[in-house]
Write an enzyme that holds these catalytic residues in place. Structure first.
Site, PDB file in Angstrom:
ATOM      1  N   GLU A  90       3.651  79.752  94.980  1.00  0.00           N
ATOM      2  CA  GLU A  90       3.882  78.645  94.051  1.00  0.00           C
ATOM      3  C   GLU A  90       4.136  77.305  94.737  1.00  0.00           C
ATOM      4  OE1 GLU A  90       3.471  78.657  90.920  1.00  0.00           O
ATOM      5  OE2 GLU A  90       3.265  80.808  90.546  1.00  0.00           O
ATOM      6  N   SER A 467      32.858 118.089  43.027  1.00  0.00           N
ATOM      7  CA  SER A 467      34.231 118.601  43.120  1.00  0.00           C
ATOM      8  C   SER A 467      35.001 118.058  44.317  1.00  0.00           C
ATOM      9  CB  SER A 467      34.209 120.132  43.181  1.00  0.00           C
ATOM     10  OG  SER A 467      33.759 120.669  41.954  1.00  0.00           O
TER      11      SER A 467
END
Length: 839
Positions: A90, A467
Site C-alpha cells: 500500500e 390445573s
C-alpha cells in the site's frame, strides 16, 4: 540572437505567469476547500462500529449482534510482519513522507498524461486512505483528491504514524462484513493475529484493494496472484528473505469462512437480550461494542435444550411416522449434489438434518444431505410404523445421527457414522427456569428449534395453564380462612349465570369422592373442589388476590372457569407466580441481563434485583425499600398475617410452630437487602409448598419421585381436549415451568396429560439442575400452629391422632368454632353464579 533571447524571455514570463496563475488557482481552491475540511483531532476519539457481545453467566460467548465484524486491535499487538505486508503493497514510504508521497503523485500525473485511463493507480498513501475512509466519499474528482491530500497532511501534523496506521488497520474493509485486520484474520483463517503464518498475512494485506471481488474465498486465483506479488515486494524491500517468500508462495490458498464460535447455544435468550438492549439504548446498542453478561447458566441451558428435544421426540414417536416433510420434483439426471441444492432453504433443526430421497426400497433408502453426501438408511434405523417403500424419489425427510449405546464412552472417530430416519416433532414446548429468590433466569428454551421458528413460546405464547393454576386459587382460599384440612364437597354441581346459561364442570376422571380435605383435592387435582372453593370465596376477590403474583387482573377470567386454569398465561409468568410460594411470599421480577460493559470494560449497568426472604421481619414498599412490617399488616386489602415474632397462641389443641422456640423472633439480617414487594403471607406459601410436595409423593406428579429429593414439588396441568400440557414446580433453588402444546391449538392426542407430555421434560432438566444442590427445607414460619384434624376436618383434643396440619394461628378459632367459609358481604361478586348440587 536577440530573437532567441526575446523568445526565451517570453517563455520565462509565460511560465512565471502560468505558475502564478496556478498558485492563485491552488490558493483559491485551498480557500474554498480548507474551511470545509473536518477537524482531524476527532480521530483521536473515534468510535469504530463494533458488534454487541452477549455472554452467559460464566463469560462464555452466547451471541454476536451487529452488521459488521470488527474487533479493534492496538497497533502494538499487530505482528511486525503483518504491518510490513501492508506497507509493502500500500505505501512503502509510509514512515518517510508527510501524508502525501510526491513520487506517487508524479507517477499518477504521468500516467494521466500518457494514457487514456481516467483512473490510475498510485498517489494514495495510507494516510490519504484513512482520510478518505473517515471523512470523504469515493467520488473520483480532482476536488476530492485535493481535499484528501490536504486532510492527509493535517493528519500527519496532528497524529503519529502509528496512530494513523492503527486507524487504517481497524477501519479497512476486508469483505464478508469483516472490518479491520483482526476480524479478517478470524473470518478467513479462524485465528488471532499472532497465530497467522506469513502466507496468511500476505493474503490479508491483499484484500482491501478488492475486498469483495478478490478476497481469498470469492476469487482464490486472483487473491493468490496478489498474495505472491506482496511476498515478492516484501523480499524486495528486505522485510523478508527470498527463501521465506518462496516458501510462503508455495503454500496453497486455504482460506475458509470462520464465524466466531458460539460457546453457549441459547438463541431464544440471545434474541431477548438483543430486543431489551435495543429498548434501552436504541440502534447504537448493536454498533458500540457493548458486552452484555446474562444470568444464564450454560450447564442448565444445555440441559433445558436437551430435555425439550428429547421430550418432544418421545412424544412424537408415540404418535407415529407422518410421512415425508415435502416433495421436490427431481429429474433423472440430478445426482446427489444437484438434489442437495433443493435443501438450501431448509436449515438443520436441533439434531435433525434435511435430506432428499434419491432411491427407496423395501428395507432401505438412499438420501442426499445438504452438503452433497449420500447416505443409506436401513431397516435397523427407522420408525416402527415407517416403511421405506412409501418414500419416493424427491421426498424430503429428516435424518439424525444414531447415538452410541453407551453415551459415557467417547465416540470412535474411525467408526462409520450411522443415521436414522426421523421427523420434526409436531408439538412444541417451552421451558423456563428461574432462581426462586431473586428471579434470575437460569435457562430458557422457547421451542424445539430457533432456526425453524423464532417464536419464543416461553415469553410470548399465552396458553391456558389448566390445573397448574389451582395453587393460586387455593392460596386465595387460604387467605380467607380455609386451610389444607378444610373439607369441601367433591360432587356434581351445576352453575347458572344471570342470563340462564348452565355450566356443568366435571372431574377429569368422571367420578366423585364426596367430602374431602383440600390437601387431597389438590393432590388428586379434583376440578369440582376447585370450582366450589372459588365459588365460596368469590371470583372478584380471587382475581384481585391472584393478581398479587404478578398476573394482570384483566387477564384472569371473571367467572368460575378461572378455577380450572382458563386464563391465558405465558410459562414465564406462571414460573414467576410459583416463586412466591417458595421464596417467603415475595413477588420477584424475572431478569436476565446482569451487567453491561462498554468497549473499554467500564460497567454502565449492573442489575440489583429485588429478592425474597424467608422469615424476614420487614416487607418492601413499592420502591423495594425494606420497611418494618406492622402487626396484622394489610396490603391491598389482604391480611398478610401477624408480625413474625409475635407470640403464638397457646391452646390445648395446638402445638407451637417451632419446638425450639415458639415465641422468639427469627432473626434475619436484611442489611443491604432490597426486598421485593410482598405478594402473599409466607405462611400460605408454606402450606402450598407442603401440598405440592405431596403432589409429587402420591399425586399426579409421582414420576418426579425418581429425583429422590424431598424438596421437589409441583403441579401438573392439562386443558380441554389435551391442547396444553404443563408442569410447574420447584426443587433446590429453582422454579421451573414446562409447557407442551401445538402452535395451531390442536389436541396433543389421547391422554396426553401434563404428567405424560410435560413432566418427563421437567424431570430430565431438574435431574441436571439439582445435581449437588442442597435440599431446601420447608420449615413452618412463625405465626403457625400444629394441629391434629379428624376425618371431618375438626380439631382433635390434645393434638393427638388424626392427621397433622400446620395452620395460621388466626385460623385456629375458625376450626374450633366451625365457622362458615362462605363469602362475606365485602367480597360478594357482582357477576355471581347460582349453583345447584346434583346427587
Amino acid at each position: 540572437m536577440p530573437r532567441i533571447r526575446r523568445l526565451l524571455r517570453w517563455a520565462l514570463f509565460a511560465s512565471a505567469g502560468l505558475l502564478v496563475l496556478g498558485l492563485i488557482a491552488a490558493g483559491a481552491l485551498y480557500a474554498v476547500i480548507a474551511p470545509k475540511l473536518p477537524d482531524v483531532e476527532t480521530l483521536r476519539d473515534v468510535q469504530l462500529q463494533e458488534p454487541m457481545y452477549v455472554y452467559a453467566k460464566d463469560g462464555r460467548l452466547m451471541a454476536l449482534f451487529g452488521e459488521t465484524r470488527r474487533y479493534p486491535v492496538d497497533i502494538e499487538k499487530v505482528p511486525d510482519l503483518q504491518k510490513k505486508a501492508f506497507i509493502a503493497i500500500e505505501d512503502s514510504r509510509f514512515y518517510e513522507h508527510h501524508g502525501v508521497d510526491l513520487t506517487g503523485v508524479l507517477r499518477a500525473v504521468w500516467l494521466l498524461a500518457t494514457t487514456h485511463d481516467k483512473r490510475v493507480p498510485g498517489g494514495s498513501t495510507i494516510t490519504q486512505q484513512v482520510a478518505r475512509q473517515f471523512f470523504l466519499s469515493n467520488e473520483y474528482s480532482y476536488t476530492r483528491k485535493l481535499a484528501e491530500m490536504l486532510l492527509a497532511m493535517r493528519m500527519e501534523r496532528e497524529l503519529s504514524k502509528d496512530e494513523i496506521f492503527e486507524l487504517y488497520l481497524n477501519v479497512s474493509f476486508f469483505g464478508n462484513r469483516a472490518y479491520g485486520v483482526a476480524a479478517a484474520a478470524e473470518y478467513y483463517y479462524g485465528k488471532p493475529l499472532d497465530k497467522l503464518s506469513l502466507d496468511e498475512m500476505a493474503s490479508l494485506a491483499g484484500i482491501p484493494k478488492f475486498p469483495s471481488a478478490a478476497n481469498p474465498i470469492s476469487n482464490t486465483a486472483r487473491a493468490k496472484v496478489r498474495r505472491d506479488y506482496i511476498l515478492d515486494r516484501m523480499a524486495e524491500l528486505k522485510f523478508i528473505s527470498p527463501s521465506q517468500a518462496a516458501e510462503a508462495k508455495a503454500v496453497p490458498m486455504h482460506a475458509t469462512p470462520h464465524e466466531r464460535p458460539v460457546e453457549v447455544y441459547a438463541p431464544y435468550v440471545a434474541e431477548m437480550v438483543r430486543q431489551e438492549m435495543l429498548t434501552r439504548y436504541g440502534p447504537e446498542a448493536l454498533t458500540k461494542g457493548y458486552h452484555v453478561y446474562t444470568t444464564i447458566d450454560p450447564t442448565l441451558q444445555a440441559a433445558a435444550d436437551a430435555a425439550v428435544r428429547e421430550g418432544l421426540h418421545t412424544y412424537d414417536r408415540r404418535h407415529g411416522w407422518r410421512g415425508a416433510e415435502r416433495h421436490f420434483d427431481l429429474t433423472d439426471a440430478e445426482d446427489a449434489k444437484a438434489a442437495a441444492r433443493h435443501l438450501a432453504a431448509f436449515p438443520a433443526q436441533g439434531d435433525l438434518l434435511p435430506a432428499v430421497v434419491l432411491a427407496a426400497r423395501a428395507g432401505s433408502a438412499d438420501v442426499a444431505l445438504a452438503d452433497g453426501r449420500t447416505i443409506t438408511l436401513d431397516a435397523a434405523h427407522t420408525w416402527e410404523n415407517a416403511s421405506y417403500a412409501t418414500l419416493k424419489r424427491g421426498d424430503m425427510v429428516r435424518v439424525s445421527r444414531v447415538k452410541p449405546a453407551d453415551a459415557t464412552k467417547p465416540a470412535d472417530p474411525a467408526a462409520p457414522v450411522a443415521y436414522r430416519l426421523d421427523q420434526l416433532p409436531r408439538a412444541q414446548a417451552a421451558l423456563v427456569s428461574i432462581d426462586a429468590m431473586n428471579g434470575a433466569l437460569r435457562a430458557l428454551t422457547g421451542g424445539y428449534s430457533f432456526a425453524g421458528n423464532k417464536f419464543n413460546r416461553a415469553v410470548q405464547a399465552k396458553r391456558q395453564p389448566g390445573s397448574s393454576f389451582k395453587p393460586f386459587v387455593y392460596s386465595a382460599a387460604f387467605e380467607r380462612g380455609f386451610n389444607p384440612a378444610s373439607i369441601v364437597l367433591d360432587a356434581p354441581v351445576v352453575f347458572k349465570d344471570r342470563v340462564g346459561h348452565l355450566w356443568r364442570p366435571q372431574n377429569d376422571t368422571g367420578n366423585f369422592a364426596g367430602p374431602m380435605r383440600l390437601r387431597e383435592a389438590m393432590v388428586q387435582s379434583r376440578n369440582l373442589v376447585s370450582v366450589r372453593l372459588l365459588d365460596a370465596i368469590g371470583v372478584d376477590y380471587a382475581r384481585k388476590y391472584i393478581s398479587h403474583y404478578g398476573f394482570d387482573e384483566a387477564s384472569l377470567p371473571p367467572n368460575l372457569s378461572m378455577s380450572l386454569g382458563t386464563a391465558s398465561l405465558t410459562p414465564l409468568s406462571v414460573a414467576r407466580g410459583y416463586a412466591a410460594f417458595y421464596n417467603g411470599g415475595y413477588r420477584i421480577t424475572p431478569w436476565f441481563i446482569d451487567t453491561v460493559k462498554d468497549r473499554n470494560g467500564a460497567v454502565i449497568f449492573k442489575e440489583k434485583p429485588l429478592t425474597g426472604c424467608h422469615g424476614c421481619t420487614v416487607i418492601a414498599n413499592a420502591g423495594g425499600t425494606p420497611t418494618v412490617q406492622a402487626p396484622n399488616a394489610v396490603v391491598d386489602g389482604f391480611n398478610l398475617g401477624p408480625t413474625p415474632g409475635a407470640p403464638a397462641p397457646t391452646d390445648a389443641n395446638a402445638k407451637p410452630a417451632s419446638t425450639a422456640d415458639a415465641s422468639k423472633s427469627k432473626k434475619v439480617d436484611t442489611t443491604g437487602m432490597a426486598l421485593a414487594p410482598r405478594a402473599i403471607d409466607e405462611r400460605i406459601g408454606y402450606q402450598i409448598v407442603s401440598i405440592l410436595r405431596d403432589v409429587v409423593l402420591r399425586g399426579t406428579g409421582t414420576p418426579a419421585r425418581v429425583l429422590n429429593r424431598e424438596d421437589v414439588g409441583g403441579k401438573t396441568g392439562s386443558t380441554n381436549d389435551h391442547r396444553d400440557a404443563w408442569f410447574s414446580g420447584f426443587g433446590g433453588p429453582y422454579i421451573t415451568t414446562v409447557w407442551v402444546g401445538r402452535d395451531d391449538f390442536k389436541s396433543l392426542g389421547y391422554r396426553e396429560y401434563g404428567g405424560r407430555a410435560a413432566l418427563p421434560i421437567w424431570i430430565d432438566y431438574m435431574r441436571v439442575a439439582l445435581k449437588d444442590q442442597p435440599i431446601q427445607p420447608n420449615d413452618p414460619p412463625e405465626g403457625m400452629v400444629k394441629v391434629a384434624v379428624g376425618p371431618g376436618g375438626r380439631l382433635l383434643p390434645g393434638a393427638t391422632g388424626g392427621i397433622t396440619e400446620w395452620v395460621k394461628a388466626e385460623d385456629l378459632e375458625r376450626m374450633q368454632n366451625d365457622i362458615d367459609y362462605g363469602p362475606t358481604p365485602d367480597h360478594q361478586d357482582t357477576n355471581s353464579e347460582e349453583s345447584f348440587d346434583i346427587f
